[in-house]
Write an enzyme that holds these catalytic residues in place. Sequence first.
Site, PDB file in Angstrom:
ATOM      1  N   LYS A 195     -32.289  -1.986 -57.805  1.00 44.17           N
ATOM      2  CA  LYS A 195     -32.776  -1.067 -56.773  1.00 44.17           C
ATOM      3  C   LYS A 195     -31.774  -1.046 -55.630  1.00 44.17           C
ATOM      4  O   LYS A 195     -31.472  -2.077 -55.028  1.00 44.17           O
ATOM      5  CB  LYS A 195     -34.154  -1.519 -56.277  1.00 44.17           C
ATOM      6  CG  LYS A 195     -34.676  -0.657 -55.138  1.00 44.17           C
ATOM      7  CD  LYS A 195     -36.115  -0.994 -54.788  1.00 44.17           C
ATOM      8  CE  LYS A 195     -36.575  -0.199 -53.589  1.00 44.17           C
ATOM      9  NZ  LYS A 195     -37.959  -0.503 -53.214  1.00 44.17           N
ATOM     10  N   LYS A 248     -33.082   2.388 -59.894  1.00 44.46           N
ATOM     11  CA  LYS A 248     -33.633   3.258 -58.863  1.00 44.46           C
ATOM     12  C   LYS A 248     -32.665   3.393 -57.708  1.00 44.46           C
ATOM     13  O   LYS A 248     -32.151   2.367 -57.268  1.00 44.46           O
ATOM     14  CB  LYS A 248     -34.939   2.624 -58.383  1.00 44.46           C
ATOM     15  CG  LYS A 248     -35.584   3.325 -57.216  1.00 44.46           C
ATOM     16  CD  LYS A 248     -36.800   2.570 -56.777  1.00 44.46           C
ATOM     17  CE  LYS A 248     -37.325   3.231 -55.522  1.00 44.46           C
ATOM     18  NZ  LYS A 248     -38.287   2.441 -54.850  1.00 44.46           N
TER      19      LYS A 248
HETATM   20  C1  PBG Z   1     -40.939  -0.209 -51.680  1.00 49.57           C
HETATM   21  C2  PBG Z   1     -40.687   1.056 -52.392  1.00 49.57           C
HETATM   22  C3  PBG Z   1     -39.965   2.151 -51.923  1.00 49.57           C
HETATM   23  C4  PBG Z   1     -40.008   3.114 -52.929  1.00 49.57           C
HETATM   24  C5  PBG Z   1     -40.759   2.598 -53.968  1.00 49.57           C
HETATM   25  N1  PBG Z   1     -41.149   1.302 -53.623  1.00 49.57           N
HETATM   26  C6  PBG Z   1     -39.340   2.394 -50.607  1.00 49.57           C
HETATM   27  C7  PBG Z   1     -38.237   1.569 -50.126  1.00 49.57           C
HETATM   28  O1  PBG Z   1     -37.683   0.712 -50.809  1.00 49.57           O
HETATM   29  O2  PBG Z   1     -37.915   1.801 -48.964  1.00 49.57           O
HETATM   30  C8  PBG Z   1     -39.361   4.450 -52.854  1.00 49.57           C
HETATM   31  C9  PBG Z   1     -39.823   5.462 -53.836  1.00 49.57           C
HETATM   32  C10 PBG Z   1     -39.384   6.845 -53.515  1.00 49.57           C
HETATM   33  O3  PBG Z   1     -38.523   7.092 -52.649  1.00 49.57           O
HETATM   34  O4  PBG Z   1     -39.914   7.753 -54.165  1.00 49.57           O
HETATM   35  N2  PBG Z   1     -42.298  -0.569 -51.748  1.00 49.57           N
END
Ligand code: PBG
Length: 328
Positions: A195, A248
């Site tokens: 991520k 991601k």
């Molecule tokens: C954190 C989380 C995020 C997303 C999914 N889980 C936000 C982040 O890391 O700031 C983002 C998903 C998206 O942008 O669609 N709980």
Amino acid sequence: MSFPIHRPRRLRQSGAIRRLVRETALSADNLILPLFVMHGKDGKTAIQSMPGQYRLTISALLKETAEAHRLGIPGVMLFGIPKRKDEVGSEGVSPDGIVQRAVRAIKDQCPDLLVMTDVCIDEYTSHGHCGVVKDGKILNDETLEVLTQMAITHAEAGADLVAPSDMMDGRVGAIRKGLDENSHEAVPILSYAAKYASCFYAPFRDAAESSPQFGDRKTYQMDVANRREALNEVALDIEEGADIVMVKPALSFLDIIRDVKDAFEVPVAAYQVSGEYAMIKAAAEKGWLDEARAMSESLLSIRRAGADMILTYFAKEVARIVGKGPIG
Ligand code: PBG
């Protein structure tokens, strides 16, 4: 040998022949629909930067999940918006928290729909970080206890799968151990393994009101410039017990999806995140892109890169289209 013997256009000359030689397909089977759930009696509120997406009360959520199920989407991923945020994200670990309640309600109504939950505290903390904060620092090991607790309460409520998205070191192992010790050895872990610290989460943070109140997420999410590091993160998560690994965002990390697919023998997920969705929606609203085609092309590219499954806010739209025949 080449032209004039070889004419690749021969296999492109009709829709029927293109269908025969098409290498990648998109089906409802590949999709997971992310949903935001909030407190309240009924109704929903629109998310400004994500046209067509809503913060849903449980009664509105049940309509969405019933529809997703009817459209043939195998699963949903739940994100919670708590009543109150605090330093440690208390509601996130409460058996009576919004996600725990939502899970029970969906499983009650629609037992066959796979209910997956995001395990992360940023939606529940006043500072908006994915870890426990002390003296301006994000503490790793202290966060693992909270995440484990959260995952257990989700499983207890009936979640079919948990998905840690925090990027703390060792969280998959900690959660696996916690689940196993509490008789939830059958609950799989989908880890947000690679991520990145991406700008494409901005609309999500608008939806969940989870922007960090100080600093950024770069001390735990990955540097967007890195590739080798992703393989290392994925390897660690698999070693710790991840059943499915995720990359991601998706579109700006297609190379990483392919790397992971080639290097490991576990299912690979990709998240077409909020900003990817917002870009297509915004350009389509302006009449600059054809929304359906931009949606299909981006999702097909993610499948082509190697994703077995895709989390996408377009899931219902895609399922509706593929229900009528192949896409592309
Ligand atoms: C954190 C989380 C995020 C997303 C999914 N889980 C936000 C982040 O890391 O700031 C983002 C998903 C998206 O942008 O669609 N709980």
